[in-house]
Scaffold this motif. Structure first.
Motif, PDB file in Angstrom:
ATOM      1  N   ILE A  45       0.837  -1.196   0.000  1.00 60.16           N
ATOM      2  CA  ILE A  45       0.000   0.000   0.000  1.00 60.16           C
ATOM      3  C   ILE A  45       0.875   1.249   0.000  1.00 60.16           C
ATOM      4  CG2 ILE A  45      -1.900  -1.157   1.186  1.00 60.16           C
ATOM      5  CD1 ILE A  45      -0.956   0.140   3.768  1.00 60.16           C
ATOM      6  N   THR A  46       0.319   2.356  -0.462  1.00 59.87           N
ATOM      7  CA  THR A  46       0.978   3.662  -0.385  1.00 59.87           C
ATOM      8  C   THR A  46       0.099   4.595   0.438  1.00 59.87           C
ATOM      9  OG1 THR A  46      -0.040   4.345  -2.484  1.00 59.87           O
ATOM     10  CG2 THR A  46       2.144   3.327  -2.594  1.00 59.87           C
ATOM     11  N   GLU A  47       0.506   5.862   0.526  1.00 57.07           N
ATOM     12  CA  GLU A  47      -0.231   6.807   1.363  1.00 57.07           C
ATOM     13  C   GLU A  47      -1.672   6.954   0.872  1.00 57.07           C
ATOM     14  OE1 GLU A  47       2.760   7.284   0.277  1.00 57.07           O
ATOM     15  OE2 GLU A  47       3.907   7.308   2.152  1.00 57.07           O
ATOM     16  N   PRO A  48      -2.626   6.947   1.791  1.00 54.04           N
ATOM     17  CA  PRO A  48      -4.024   7.162   1.385  1.00 54.04           C
ATOM     18  C   PRO A  48      -4.219   8.569   0.855  1.00 54.04           C
ATOM     19  CG  PRO A  48      -3.809   7.183   3.780  1.00 54.04           C
ATOM     20  CD  PRO A  48      -2.483   6.761   3.239  1.00 54.04           C
ATOM     21  N   PRO A  49      -5.334   8.834   0.174  1.00 55.76           N
ATOM     22  CA  PRO A  49      -5.580  10.194  -0.331  1.00 55.76           C
ATOM     23  C   PRO A  49      -5.608  11.196   0.812  1.00 55.76           C
ATOM     24  CG  PRO A  49      -7.137   8.620  -1.268  1.00 55.76           C
ATOM     25  CD  PRO A  49      -6.409   7.891  -0.181  1.00 55.76           C
ATOM     26  N   LEU A  50      -5.240  12.446   0.500  1.00 50.90           N
ATOM     27  CA  LEU A  50      -5.284  13.490   1.517  1.00 50.90           C
ATOM     28  C   LEU A  50      -6.712  13.712   1.978  1.00 50.90           C
ATOM     29  CD1 LEU A  50      -2.796  16.133   0.063  1.00 50.90           C
ATOM     30  CD2 LEU A  50      -2.455  14.669   2.055  1.00 50.90           C
ATOM     31  N   PRO A  51      -6.928  13.925   3.275  1.00 50.08           N
ATOM     32  CA  PRO A  51      -8.294  14.147   3.768  1.00 50.08           C
ATOM     33  C   PRO A  51      -8.922  15.383   3.125  1.00 50.08           C
ATOM     34  CG  PRO A  51      -6.760  13.734   5.573  1.00 50.08           C
ATOM     35  CD  PRO A  51      -5.929  13.936   4.353  1.00 50.08           C
ATOM     36  N   GLU A  52     -10.211  15.254   2.807  1.00 49.41           N
ATOM     37  CA  GLU A  52     -10.968  16.396   2.296  1.00 49.41           C
ATOM     38  C   GLU A  52     -11.590  17.116   3.482  1.00 49.41           C
ATOM     39  OE1 GLU A  52     -13.758  15.294  -0.673  1.00 49.41           O
ATOM     40  OE2 GLU A  52     -12.327  14.118  -1.838  1.00 49.41           O
ATOM     41  N   VAL A  53     -11.060  18.300   3.810  1.00 47.93           N
ATOM     42  CA  VAL A  53     -11.511  19.038   4.992  1.00 47.93           C
ATOM     43  C   VAL A  53     -11.892  20.454   4.607  1.00 47.93           C
ATOM     44  CG1 VAL A  53     -10.086  17.662   6.558  1.00 47.93           C
ATOM     45  CG2 VAL A  53      -9.145  19.734   5.558  1.00 47.93           C
ATOM     46  N   ASP A  54     -12.800  21.015   5.390  1.00 48.47           N
ATOM     47  CA  ASP A  54     -13.139  22.438   5.297  1.00 48.47           C
ATOM     48  C   ASP A  54     -12.331  23.165   6.363  1.00 48.47           C
ATOM     49  OD1 ASP A  54     -15.006  21.843   3.331  1.00 48.47           O
ATOM     50  OD2 ASP A  54     -16.572  21.460   4.802  1.00 48.47           O
ATOM     51  N   PHE A  55     -11.308  23.897   5.961  1.00 51.18           N
ATOM     52  CA  PHE A  55     -10.373  24.515   6.905  1.00 51.18           C
ATOM     53  C   PHE A  55     -11.033  25.689   7.628  1.00 51.18           C
ATOM     54  CE2 PHE A  55      -7.090  27.730   7.759  1.00 51.18           C
ATOM     55  CZ  PHE A  55      -6.328  27.026   8.672  1.00 51.18           C
ATOM     56  N   PHE A  56     -10.784  25.779   8.953  1.00 53.29           N
ATOM     57  CA  PHE A  56     -11.302  26.869   9.774  1.00 53.29           C
ATOM     58  C   PHE A  56     -10.148  27.544  10.498  1.00 53.29           C
ATOM     59  CE2 PHE A  56     -14.939  24.018   9.475  1.00 53.29           C
ATOM     60  CZ  PHE A  56     -15.982  24.903   9.189  1.00 53.29           C
ATOM     61  N   THR A  57     -10.281  28.847  10.691  1.00 54.32           N
ATOM     62  CA  THR A  57      -9.399  29.606  11.575  1.00 54.32           C
ATOM     63  C   THR A  57     -10.277  30.280  12.613  1.00 54.32           C
ATOM     64  OG1 THR A  57      -7.795  29.994   9.799  1.00 54.32           O
ATOM     65  CG2 THR A  57      -7.670  31.412  11.744  1.00 54.32           C
ATOM     66  N   VAL A  58     -10.027  29.990  13.897  1.00 55.70           N
ATOM     67  CA  VAL A  58     -10.865  30.493  14.984  1.00 55.70           C
ATOM     68  C   VAL A  58     -10.006  31.381  15.873  1.00 55.70           C
ATOM     69  CG1 VAL A  58     -12.352  29.866  16.902  1.00 55.70           C
ATOM     70  CG2 VAL A  58     -12.256  28.408  14.880  1.00 55.70           C
ATOM     71  N   HIS A  59     -10.481  32.622  16.110  1.00 56.53           N
ATOM     72  CA  HIS A  59      -9.798  33.577  16.985  1.00 56.53           C
ATOM     73  C   HIS A  59     -10.696  33.874  18.176  1.00 56.53           C
ATOM     74  CE1 HIS A  59      -6.502  34.565  14.191  1.00 56.53           C
ATOM     75  NE2 HIS A  59      -7.402  34.343  13.248  1.00 56.53           N
ATOM     76  N   GLN A  65      -7.197  25.917  12.843  1.00 55.29           N
ATOM     77  CA  GLN A  65      -6.239  26.589  13.704  1.00 55.29           C
ATOM     78  C   GLN A  65      -7.025  27.408  14.720  1.00 55.29           C
ATOM     79  OE1 GLN A  65      -3.624  28.856  11.176  1.00 55.29           O
ATOM     80  NE2 GLN A  65      -2.221  27.135  10.861  1.00 55.29           N
ATOM     81  N   VAL A  66      -6.749  27.147  15.998  1.00 52.91           N
ATOM     82  CA  VAL A  66      -7.487  27.788  17.089  1.00 52.91           C
ATOM     83  C   VAL A  66      -6.514  28.663  17.860  1.00 52.91           C
ATOM     84  CG1 VAL A  66      -8.953  27.403  19.090  1.00 52.91           C
ATOM     85  CG2 VAL A  66      -8.979  25.763  17.211  1.00 52.91           C
ATOM     86  N   LYS A  67      -6.805  29.959  17.891  1.00 52.41           N
ATOM     87  CA  LYS A  67      -5.964  30.902  18.617  1.00 52.41           C
ATOM     88  C   LYS A  67      -6.778  31.518  19.747  1.00 52.41           C
ATOM     89  CE  LYS A  67      -3.165  31.954  14.548  1.00 52.41           C
ATOM     90  NZ  LYS A  67      -2.651  33.006  13.635  1.00 52.41           N
ATOM     91  N   ASP A  68      -6.181  31.501  20.972  1.00 49.46           N
ATOM     92  CA  ASP A  68      -6.865  32.011  22.165  1.00 49.46           C
ATOM     93  C   ASP A  68      -8.193  31.288  22.331  1.00 49.46           C
ATOM     94  OD1 ASP A  68      -7.352  33.435  24.421  1.00 49.46           O
ATOM     95  OD2 ASP A  68      -8.098  35.218  23.391  1.00 49.46           O
ATOM     96  N   SER A  69      -8.112  29.946  22.502  1.00 51.98           N
ATOM     97  CA  SER A  69      -9.306  29.107  22.490  1.00 51.98           C
ATOM     98  C   SER A  69     -10.254  29.484  23.614  1.00 51.98           C
ATOM     99  CB  SER A  69      -8.897  27.636  22.626  1.00 51.98           C
ATOM    100  OG  SER A  69      -8.233  27.432  23.857  1.00 51.98           O
ATOM    101  N   SER A  70     -11.536  29.354  23.326  1.00 51.34           N
ATOM    102  CA  SER A  70     -12.594  29.595  24.302  1.00 51.34           C
ATOM    103  C   SER A  70     -13.429  28.342  24.404  1.00 51.34           C
ATOM    104  CB  SER A  70     -13.445  30.795  23.870  1.00 51.34           C
ATOM    105  OG  SER A  70     -14.089  30.507  22.638  1.00 51.34           O
ATOM    106  N   LEU A  71     -14.568  28.474  25.072  1.00 47.06           N
ATOM    107  CA  LEU A  71     -15.446  27.327  25.202  1.00 47.06           C
ATOM    108  C   LEU A  71     -15.991  26.922  23.850  1.00 47.06           C
ATOM    109  CD1 LEU A  71     -17.464  28.321  28.389  1.00 47.06           C
ATOM    110  CD2 LEU A  71     -15.530  26.772  28.254  1.00 47.06           C
ATOM    111  N   THR A  72     -16.163  25.607  23.654  1.00 47.25           N
ATOM    112  CA  THR A  72     -16.833  25.134  22.449  1.00 47.25           C
ATOM    113  C   THR A  72     -18.318  25.394  22.558  1.00 47.25           C
ATOM    114  OG1 THR A  72     -17.201  22.943  23.328  1.00 47.25           O
ATOM    115  CG2 THR A  72     -15.111  23.304  22.220  1.00 47.25           C
ATOM    116  N   LEU A  73     -19.032  25.207  21.441  1.00 46.86           N
ATOM    117  CA  LEU A  73     -20.482  25.408  21.448  1.00 46.86           C
ATOM    118  C   LEU A  73     -21.146  24.503  22.471  1.00 46.86           C
ATOM    119  CD1 LEU A  73     -21.124  25.709  17.610  1.00 46.86           C
ATOM    120  CD2 LEU A  73     -21.057  27.549  19.290  1.00 46.86           C
TER     121      LEU A  73
END
Length: 768
Positions: free
Chosen positions: A604-618, A735-743
């Protein structure tokens, strides 16, 4: 209480409260109906006090007769609200100090058997031991830690067992504790990990291939084997399935054709068909292979019957005949029957009758016959069975004089005269029979053989041989050393004759029955090498047939067929194969009737790269992340992992790192941790959502809340494992910067705040 307070109480129609140094009197006893006595004050304050103090402390008697004094004075009226609150505080104080005992009483002697006596700030108290709850003196009840559920208390893949004052955990079947003990308590980080049952060989039986799963294992049938009497995959202790070697049985029959050479009926075996004598078919569809389904491919060979048309039968050189066959027929060796009947004119009687067979593949066959001079002949030519033809006939008279009495002048020397005429017939494929015209043994003659062989599928193949053959016999046999699967032209010329005599015949040799490929092997995973047992330097063409299948992807099929030509006796060939696939490679020299088959498996070789919706949270809540199922194009997908890594370590993070730390490991804060792991079979085809920090277990990993104020990088990792090879691919999810409470955390905090408000309002209502 001061005088002003007493006066205010009097004006309100209430009796002043007793001095603080006095015991609180007990309320009057409940009287019988109609007694006219005042009803006792309600016991709500005492009940409220018990709820606040909890089960370990008793509520001091506020209104009941435990103080030893009489009831509240009759007609005194109901005590004011302030007094109730004061009495509550006094009760609390008494309940607390009461635990320390009364002068002269040994507090420690009154502790419950499941309690211990401890001294704090100079005071002794009874406290229930760990694992018990109660007041420490009259009650210490076992606390059932397992009531929260085995997953919460012990972790995934466990069963929880309560004991007096404690509990212990046991791993479920198919798992073992990381401390290698049968029981454990997860306070040291111990958890249940999967047991790789496939480390024990032979679990799946002959032909079976073991695949480890979480908590168990399953069996698949390997290359060349199929499941029998049950499903696939299967478990040997649950299912009646076993793997049996693929056997396609007897190959299908082709009308008017037969199988060339020997064959086997296992996976990858091939049989080659050829049409019977008197029939012909195209070059396509002559091979049938044994497939992974345990059946032979349907042969496409269609043999059509040959009806030979014999035309233009004529006589030349007095005793020789020639003819032509219908054009358009595929060249093949044909046996002709030449029937000779000769008689003289006077007297009319048959004097010569003979049948001669001629084997040739020429389109213009010719044969010289051994005839008498001065004789009338009728010659009939037809094909021998199984071919069919319409016979052709011709009549003629051989030359010859008559003597003085009118008889034909036939001299002995004429019968023995060698005029150099001869003909050639073929038998046993590569052997020629040379027939001289002379009826008797004559002087030795020298015949020159020139042989040229070519293969229609090879441009550079050329086999040329030349030699002389001397014989004085009337009929001689010459066998030639020819290559298989080759078209030869043989020219035979009589040397030293005043008139040149020459005959040409065509010979096509059949493919070799004996295997010509040996020592086939694999190197560099996708390359094959083999040896050719034939003579070095002779060009050969090889037919390679490649078939690939995947046990984890039933709809996958990869099939390639191509030719390669080389003069090497040790050819090498690197193949363009797909990763994570089981292949069957068939190699056949076209000069041979049998292929050589070998199996190989690509890594086997490396699986396909994950399909993600990128988020930046401040500084805001982290949204729910969508997980999409990946395609198994490079190997089977085993699992998906969500990793929480400090943002500062993103640039140095290695996707294929083997160490997958849990949140409870010592290095989790410094190096990150795995927050969740989902098996590939548990991920639906449509996207699913994951909330980072929801405090649930995913696999053996705890999805801990993010620490407020920190910076994180959320990574999705896809893991593919097969044949003890592990490959990974990663993508940054957020990427989470200065994390706060989740929903989810914010919702929990909101509900908790609402509950506090409700409790405070309820207490105020009771106090009022």
């Amino acid at each position: 209480m001061n005088e002003e307070a007493s006066a205010q109480a009097g004006r309100a129609g209430q009796s002043p409260p007793p001095p603080r140094h006095l015991r609180v009197p007990s309320p009057p006893q409940r009287s019988s109906a109609g007694s006219g006595q005042a009803s006792p004050l309600p016991a709500a304050p005492a009940a409220l006090s018990r709820r606040r103090l909890g089960p370990q402390e008793e509520t001091p008697a506020l209104w009941e007769g435990r103080s030893g004094m009489g009831p509240w004075p009759r007609g005194a009226g109901r005590p004011p609200r302030r007094l109730l609150r004061l009495l509550l505080l006094l009760g609390l104080a008494r309940g607390v100090t009461g635990a320390h005992g009364v002068e002269g009483v040994d507090i420690c002697a009154t502790c419950h058997e499941h309690a211990t006596c401890k001294q704090r700030e100079g005071k002794k108290m009874c406290i229930c031991k760990y694992g018990f709850v109660g007041n420490g003196r009259t009650q210490c009840v076992d606390k059932n830690e397992c009531q929260l559920g085995a997953t919460v208390v012990c972790g995934n893949h466990t069963s929880c067992h309560n004991t007096p004052g404690g509990f212990y955990c046991i791993c479920l079947e198919g798992y073992r504790a990381t401390n290698n003990n049968e029981t454990f308590i997860p306070n040291d980080g111990t958890f249940c990990t999967d047991i790789d049952e496939c480390e024990v060989s032979g679990l799946c039986g002959q032909g079976g291939r073991c695949v480890n799963t979480h908590g168990s294992f399953e069996c698949h049938c390997g290359d060349g084997y199929v499941p029998k009497s049950g499903p696939e995959p299967f478990h040997p202790t649950r299912d009646a399935t076993s793997c049996t070697e693929i056997d396609c049985g007897i190959p299908p029959e082709v009308p008017d054709a037969y199988i060339v050479g020997n064959y086997t009926s296992t996976l990858g075996s091939q049989v080659r068909y050829t049409c019977k004598e008197g029939f012909f078919g195209g070059p396509e569809g002559t091979v049938s292979s044994c497939t992974a389904l345990g059946t032979w491919e349907s042969p496409r060979l269609n043999c059509q019957e040959i009806i030979t048309e014999i035309n233009a039968l004529s006589v030349f050189n007095n005793t020789c005949v020639r003819w032509q066959i219908n054009p358009g027929r595929i060249n093949s060796t044909t046996v002709y029957v030449v029937h000779i009947v000769g008689h003289r004119v006077d007297p009319v009687e048959s004097v010569h009758e003979e049948t001669v067979n001629l084997t040739t593949d020429s389109r213009s066959p010719a044969v010289c016959l051994d005839l008498y001079q001065g004789t009338n002949y009728t010659v009939s030519v037809s094909t021998a069975p199984p071919r069919r033809s319409v016979p052709a006939r011709i009549g003629f008279q051989t030359a010859g004089g008559r003597d003085s009495e009118g008889e034909t002048d036939i001299k002995e020397e004429d019968l023995s005269e060698d005029d150099g005429i001869f003909n050639i017939s073929i038998f046993n494929e590569a052997c020629l029979k040379l027939n001289r015209h002379s009826r008797k043994v004559g002087p030795d003659q020298i015949y020159q053989f020139k042989i040229v062989g070519r293969r229609g599928y090879l441009n550079d193949f050329y086999h040329a041989v030349s030699f002389n053959f001397t014989t004085g016999e009337r009929a001689s046999v010459v066998c030639l050393d020819l290559y298989p699967a080759t078209d030869y032209t043989v020219n035979i010329t009589l040397l030293g004759s005043p008139e040149p005599h020459s005959v040409q015949v065509m010979i096509t040799t059949a493919p070799a029955v004996k295997q010509t490929i040996s020592d086939i092997s694999i190197f560099n995973e996708t390359c094959v090498r083999w040896r050719n047992t034939k003579i070095a330097g002779i060009e050969e063409m090889y037919l390679l047939h490649i078939q690939g299948q995947r046990w984890y992807q039933k709809e996958f099929a990869h099939e390639v067929t191509f030719n390669v030509t080389t003069r090497s006796q040790a050819p090498e060939m690197c193949l363009d194969l797909r990763p994570g696939t089981n292949y069957s490679v068939s190699i056949q020299a076209l000069s041979s009737a049998r292929p050589a088959v070998i199996s190989l498996t690509t890594q086997i070789t490396e699986p396909p790269l994950p399909e993600v919706d990128f988020f930046t949270v401040h500084g805001g809540p982290l949204p729910r992340l969508k997980l999409r199922k990946a395609q198994e194009s490079n190997g089977p997908i085993s699992s998906y992992q969500v990793l929480v890594v400090p943002l500062a370590l993103q640039s140095t993070f290695s996707c294929d790192s083997q160490g997958a730390a849990s949140f409870f490991s010592n290095a989790s804060d410094a190096n990150g941790y795995v927050a969740a792991e989902l098996l590939a079979r548990d991920v639906p085809e449509e996207a699913m959502e994951i909330a980072v920090g929801d405090r649930l277990y995913y696999g053996k990993y705890y999805n801990a809340p993010l620490k407020i104020g920190n910076d994180y990088c959320i990574i999705l990792r896809i893991i593919s494992e097969w044949n003890k090879v592990r490959r990974c691919s990663c993508a940054v999810w957020a990427q989470v910067k200065d994390s706060s409470l989740t929903l989810q955390q914010m919702a929990g905090v909101g509900l908790g705040s609402m509950a506090v408000v409700i409790v405070l309002a309820f207490l105020s209502f009771l106090a009022a």
